[in-house]
Write a protein that holds these residues in place. Structure first.
Motif, PDB file in Angstrom:
ATOM      1  N   ARG A 284      22.077  -2.887  -8.350  1.00 31.91           N
ATOM      2  CA  ARG A 284      23.059  -3.922  -8.003  1.00 31.91           C
ATOM      3  C   ARG A 284      23.103  -4.984  -9.100  1.00 31.91           C
ATOM      4  N   ARG A 285      24.328  -5.418  -9.440  1.00 31.49           N
ATOM      5  CA  ARG A 285      24.513  -6.441 -10.464  1.00 31.49           C
ATOM      6  C   ARG A 285      24.841  -7.770  -9.795  1.00 31.49           C
TER       7      ARG A 285
ATOM      8  N   LEU B 177      20.086  14.883  -1.603  1.00 33.30           N
ATOM      9  CA  LEU B 177      20.446  14.740  -3.010  1.00 33.30           C
ATOM     10  C   LEU B 177      21.279  13.464  -3.216  1.00 33.30           C
TER      11      LEU B 177
ATOM     12  N   GLU C 185      26.207   6.537  -9.256  1.00 31.60           N
ATOM     13  CA  GLU C 185      27.155   6.220  -8.174  1.00 31.60           C
ATOM     14  C   GLU C 185      28.134   7.378  -7.967  1.00 31.60           C
ATOM     15  N   GLU C 186      28.653   7.897  -9.093  1.00 35.12           N
ATOM     16  CA  GLU C 186      29.613   9.002  -8.996  1.00 35.12           C
ATOM     17  C   GLU C 186      28.945  10.259  -8.414  1.00 35.12           C
ATOM     18  N   LEU C 187      27.729  10.553  -8.878  1.00 31.71           N
ATOM     19  CA  LEU C 187      27.023  11.745  -8.398  1.00 31.71           C
ATOM     20  C   LEU C 187      26.702  11.636  -6.907  1.00 31.71           C
TER      21      LEU C 187
ATOM     22  N   TYR D 281      18.974  10.534  -3.255  1.00 26.70           N
ATOM     23  CA  TYR D 281      18.266  10.423  -4.546  1.00 26.70           C
ATOM     24  C   TYR D 281      19.103   9.596  -5.524  1.00 26.70           C
ATOM     25  N   TYR D 282      20.415   9.915  -5.591  1.00 25.30           N
ATOM     26  CA  TYR D 282      21.283   9.173  -6.515  1.00 25.30           C
ATOM     27  C   TYR D 282      21.522   7.733  -6.042  1.00 25.30           C
TER      28      TYR D 282
ATOM     29  N   ARG E 151      18.944   5.268  -6.890  1.00 26.45           N
ATOM     30  CA  ARG E 151      18.857   4.867  -8.299  1.00 26.45           C
ATOM     31  C   ARG E 151      19.945   3.874  -8.703  1.00 26.45           C
ATOM     32  N   GLU E 152      20.824   3.520  -7.748  1.00 20.22           N
ATOM     33  CA  GLU E 152      21.873   2.531  -8.045  1.00 20.22           C
ATOM     34  C   GLU E 152      21.239   1.170  -8.286  1.00 20.22           C
TER      35      GLU E 152
ATOM     36  N   MET F   2      28.389  11.454 -15.901  1.00 17.24           N
ATOM     37  CA  MET F   2      28.634  10.823 -14.600  1.00 17.24           C
ATOM     38  C   MET F   2      27.508   9.858 -14.248  1.00 17.24           C
ATOM     39  N   THR F   3      27.894   8.723 -13.635  1.00 13.84           N
ATOM     40  CA  THR F   3      26.896   7.728 -13.235  1.00 13.84           C
ATOM     41  C   THR F   3      26.234   8.166 -11.922  1.00 13.84           C
TER      42      THR F   3
ATOM     43  N   VAL G  59      28.508  10.112  -4.649  1.00 17.51           N
ATOM     44  CA  VAL G  59      29.753  10.358  -3.907  1.00 17.51           C
ATOM     45  C   VAL G  59      30.094  11.856  -3.930  1.00 17.51           C
TER      46      VAL G  59
END
Lengths: 155, 161
Positions: free
Chosen positions: A48-49, A38, A10-12, A41-42, A45-46, A7-8, A14
């Motif tokens: 942006r592109r 938590l 972003e997924e974690l 924290y995730y 770490r995202e 899982m990325t 959510v």
């Protein structure tokens, strides 16, 4: 459950915010706060592109509508999983609506928002573009106090 | 089980204040004082004329088992919704157009909610479930090399849930 390791962030993020909401609904403020920490924290770490293409949104939603929902509905039916079926019914309706919105935006551009407000239902993700929000959500039937405006930010 | 007040339904008839044997219902923040509330007492729940008070369970049953096939499909859908949310956020960072930004914010919010609902039905509905606890436990190994991972937060959650 081995796929959870892939899982990325972003997924974690959510997944954590979902559990945070569940704790809030159980009146467990401390646990909700911990899941929020938590989740951040995730989220922190995202990455942006840049140079992303708006048309990818429509491509992805078309793939969901032409394949993913059909497959998921089939599996949910054969497992008699009515909870999953409920989620898929709402999700497919919201996705069709978002697709309509993207198509309208490509035609009308900012004209779409000219004398309109934008609202999102916090329960099912229903998006309403118009003057006044509906009294109940047409998709999940929640009362309007759970349907929130998205502000037009002045930059 | 302790009582909680839905403030949107409360019509301020104050019967809960009269009936509560510990004063737990009389607070400045609109919510019942859970520390004072007697386990399972429910006097205020039954007395409230506007049905604004309910009991919050302290123990929940293990959720219904989920089929692996359904779980996989819902995880795949959640992934797609999360990707659409990320795309909206990427575009948001690159745009100065207030109307376009409003659309992107709505798309990001909506896709976030859609993804959350997929996880809920993929076995992550109840924070106290074995599925969630096992997953939390696995994070210690997953992030063992990351100094910034909030280990104490996860440990506290496992202790409380």
């Amino acid at each position: 459950m081995d796929d959870m390791r892939e899982m990325t962030v972003e997924e974690l993020g959510v997944l954590c915010s979902n559990l945070q909401k569940a704790c809030t609904k159980q009146q467990r403020a401390e646990e909700a706060q911990l899941f929020a920490e938590l989740a951040s924290y995730y989220q922190n770490r995202e990455e942006r592109r840049t140079n992303q293409d708006f048309s990818q949104l429509l491509q992805k939603i078309n793939a969901d509508l032409s394949q993913a929902y059909n497959r998921a509905n089939e599996k949910a039916k054969s497992a008699s999983d009515r909870g999953a079926m409920r989620s898929l019914v709402w999700g497919e309706k919201v996705s069709k609506l978002l697709k309509g919105l993207l198509v309208r935006y490509e035609k009308q551009k900012n004209g779409l928002f000219e004398n309109n407000n934008v609202y999102v239902c916090e329960i099912c993700g229903f998006v309403y573009v118009g003057d006044t929000k509906p009294k109940i959500c047409p998709i999940c039937k929640v009362p309007s106090f759970k349907i929130h405006p998205i502000q037009k930010e002045a930059l | 089980m302790h009582a909680a007040r839905n403030i949107a339904l409360c019509t301020k008839d104050c019967v809960c204040l009269f009936i509560c044997p510990t004063g737990a219902t009389d607070t400045e923040n609109g919510q019942i004082d859970f520390a004072k509330c007697l386990d399972g007492c429910r006097l205020c729940v039954d007395a409230c004329p506007s049905h604004a008070i309910y009991l919050v369970p302290s123990v929940y049953p293990e959720p219904q088992p989920k089929s692996e096939a359904v779980r996989k499909e819902l995880f795949a859908l959640a992934k797609s919704k999360v990707e659409q949310k990320a795309l909206a956020k990427d575009l948001l960072q690159a745009s100065n157009d207030p109307s376009f930004r409003q659309l992107l914010n709505a798309l990001a919010t909506s896709n976030h909610i859609l993804a959350e609902d997929c996880y809920r039905e993929a076995g992550f509905m109840l924070p106290q479930s074995e599925t969630v606890k096992n997953w939390l436990q696995s994070l210690f190994v997953e992030h063992q090399d990351d100094q910034n991972f909030p280990k104490d937060v996860v440990a506290k959650l496992l202790q409380l849930l």
